[in-house]
Motif scaffolding. Sequence first.
Motif, PDB file in Angstrom:
ATOM      1  N   SER A 131     -15.853   9.346   6.542  1.00  0.00           N
ATOM      2  CA  SER A 131     -17.072   8.563   6.337  1.00  0.00           C
ATOM      3  C   SER A 131     -18.282   9.414   6.722  1.00  0.00           C
ATOM      4  CB  SER A 131     -17.061   7.300   7.197  1.00  0.00           C
ATOM      5  OG  SER A 131     -15.931   6.501   6.942  1.00  0.00           O
ATOM      6  N   GLU A 132     -19.439   9.047   6.152  1.00  0.00           N
ATOM      7  CA  GLU A 132     -20.704   9.750   6.405  1.00  0.00           C
ATOM      8  C   GLU A 132     -20.570  11.246   6.142  1.00  0.00           C
ATOM      9  OE1 GLU A 132     -22.914   8.849   9.917  1.00  0.00           O
ATOM     10  OE2 GLU A 132     -22.627   6.692   9.716  1.00  0.00           O
TER      11      GLU A 132
ATOM     12  N   ASN B 295     -15.349   9.118  11.002  1.00  0.00           N
ATOM     13  CA  ASN B 295     -16.768   9.110  10.645  1.00  0.00           C
ATOM     14  C   ASN B 295     -17.379  10.360  11.257  1.00  0.00           C
ATOM     15  OD1 ASN B 295     -19.621   8.817  10.778  1.00  0.00           O
ATOM     16  ND2 ASN B 295     -19.440   6.599  10.599  1.00  0.00           N
TER      17      ASN B 295
ATOM     18  N   ASP C 241     -14.683   3.724   8.619  1.00  0.00           N
ATOM     19  CA  ASP C 241     -15.587   3.048   9.547  1.00  0.00           C
ATOM     20  C   ASP C 241     -15.931   1.703   8.922  1.00  0.00           C
ATOM     21  OD1 ASP C 241     -17.639   2.105  11.105  1.00  0.00           O
ATOM     22  OD2 ASP C 241     -18.897   3.885  10.955  1.00  0.00           O
TER      23      ASP C 241
ATOM     24  N   ASP D  18     -13.546   1.558  13.908  1.00  0.00           N
ATOM     25  CA  ASP D  18     -12.831   2.452  12.987  1.00  0.00           C
ATOM     26  C   ASP D  18     -11.382   1.975  12.907  1.00  0.00           C
ATOM     27  OD1 ASP D  18     -14.928   4.673  12.546  1.00  0.00           O
ATOM     28  OD2 ASP D  18     -14.826   4.506  14.724  1.00  0.00           O
TER      29      ASP D  18
ATOM     30  N   HIS E 294     -16.574   2.865   3.998  1.00  0.00           N
ATOM     31  CA  HIS E 294     -17.487   2.745   5.136  1.00  0.00           C
ATOM     32  C   HIS E 294     -18.370   1.532   4.855  1.00  0.00           C
ATOM     33  CE1 HIS E 294     -20.971   4.687   7.672  1.00  0.00           C
ATOM     34  NE2 HIS E 294     -20.464   3.613   8.242  1.00  0.00           N
TER      35      HIS E 294
ATOM     36  N   ASP F 104     -18.358   8.879   1.088  1.00  0.00           N
ATOM     37  CA  ASP F 104     -17.023   8.933   1.685  1.00  0.00           C
ATOM     38  C   ASP F 104     -16.177   9.960   0.945  1.00  0.00           C
ATOM     39  OD1 ASP F 104     -17.710   6.705   3.372  1.00  0.00           O
ATOM     40  OD2 ASP F 104     -17.425   5.418   1.621  1.00  0.00           O
TER      41      ASP F 104
END
Length: 620
Positions: free
Chosen positions: A424-425, A393, A542, A583, A508, A462
């Motif tokens: 992620s993010e 992440n 995540d 995670d 995520h 993602d």
Amino acid sequence: MTQRQTTPPAERQVWAVAALVWLLVELMRGWTPLLITVFGRAAETPPELIGLFALAVTALPLVVLGLAADRLSSRAAAPALVLAALLARLLLPLLSGRLLLAVATLGVMLALTALALTAARLGRALVPGLFTGLAAGATTHAALGTWGAVHRLDVAGSVVTALLVAAVVTTLRGHREGAPRPAPLRLAWVVLPVLLVAGIALANPARGLVAGSVGAMLVVAATAAAALLARRAWPLPHRAVAGVVVVAATAASMLRDPLDAVVLLALLVGMPALAVLLSDGRSGSASPTHVARAVGSSAVVFTVLLFAFYAGYDMGYRADWVVVAVAVAVVAVALLPPPPETVTTAGLALPSRAATVVVVAALVAGVGPFVTVRALDDARPPTDGTVRVAAWNLRMGYGMDGTFRPAEVARVLREEGSDVVLLSEIDRGWLLNGGQDQLGVLARLLGFEMAFGPAGDQVWGDAILSRWPLDDVRGERLPGYDSLTGATALSATVTPPKGSKVRVVATHLQPDSEGEDPTLRQARDVAAIAKGVTGPVVVGGDFNFQPGSGSWQAMLDAGLTDALAAARPLRTARSDELTEEIDHVFVRGLTAASPRAPESLLSDHLPIVVNLRVAAPASD
């Protein structure tokens, strides 16, 4: 109504405004991410306090103008403020943490005050200068692969910074020329909202790259054309049509899940239409003090609108409509009828090779990233059939000190020998985060193929990076249930040179309630996707749930196993004070070895890495 002609604004004045706008865009690119990462401490600070802080920062120039606008009206005031803001910009790549936030904040306040005074003095140059500055900012940003110069100390970033310094210093004289000729009051009120629409939607090279590989080139060509069109005075019928195009282009580029071709067309026509809309050749009749305060007020409006847009992702309303509404408001203000006495300014002469300017700008945007974002050396030995999977992440690419260091992120992944990376993010163009295509930059640095799965909106979600080709890429949006932030399950097939096909899934999960197991429903959805895969499968990201929870059990019930079991407990969040195991990597049909979480402060999560081999078939 009477009209009288005046001489056009001097070229030096236009470039003075352009250099200041470019400088402001650079400062904003460095400042807005710090609101979340340093001041906000990644959601530790209530969003209301973050918004109030940002509002105070952009309101302070208005307070100063309200108290001392007359004293700041001298010819030397704006150049002095511009130089001070430039100094702040030069310091940003050298700083981190709270000092970085302080200097960036000061730079933004200085630049906003200088812009207000400049609009009050060089009003006739405001529109052509505004679009020329936006064109300079978009072209250089695209040439850097959207890895902003404000975050770089390498050769490429230094070259762009040097160009900015040269632009500012060589145009300072333009601020002192001639008698004050204020901008029309209606333009003063919308100058910062125009920057908002441009930065989020129409002049954003990173958003263009999400729509297609030539997207950044089209955005730069459009902003260059807009800078040229803004040099003319356009009659009302042309401007009315342009207003319709502006709203349509903004809607097409922002609304959910549009066709890529539609987005690219919108980005090609949006900025030229916006330039025509605002370029009517009318001069202002309001006093310089009133114009300066109107620009200062528009900065406050900018902040309110910026947070109104991004708050939609936390509060559940359609954030994309906020930008469309701003575009509608800009069009309405721009088309207001003129006052009884109107001063019409003749337009500037277009360059004799205007088409060449557009083509060259687009080529710089297209070729630049191949020079400015080069792949790191790859220390990974020839594969032996082991697939090294990393999940991380990345918090939109910003470390715990508020800096954006994609090269260091890529270096960590290289040193771990990662073959496949589940992210992620990932941010691919949020103005709040600097308008950078983080995924595209990482893909270039690693030399990997990439796939993106939008979650929160078109440019946030993602991703999968792979040293091998990605086949059968699919993005499946997960039901939101009671969550406010979108989630997705992005899957693709990779085939190691000495191994079998492996299906990889990046996700995520988003908590959708306040109960004991708020990710359970989305966990079951992802588990069902994994269960439907034939052959080896990896699911990572995540998950926002702890080992032993109901969500955890839902993954195991789908026939998946914990690939990190040998290293438990393996706390990965928050990276400066590790307290949570959220995670994970789950596998089926693969044998896991050497799970680990390398130490890093490049995000608020640690990366997790595990070696995977195709499992031997079970014996009868």
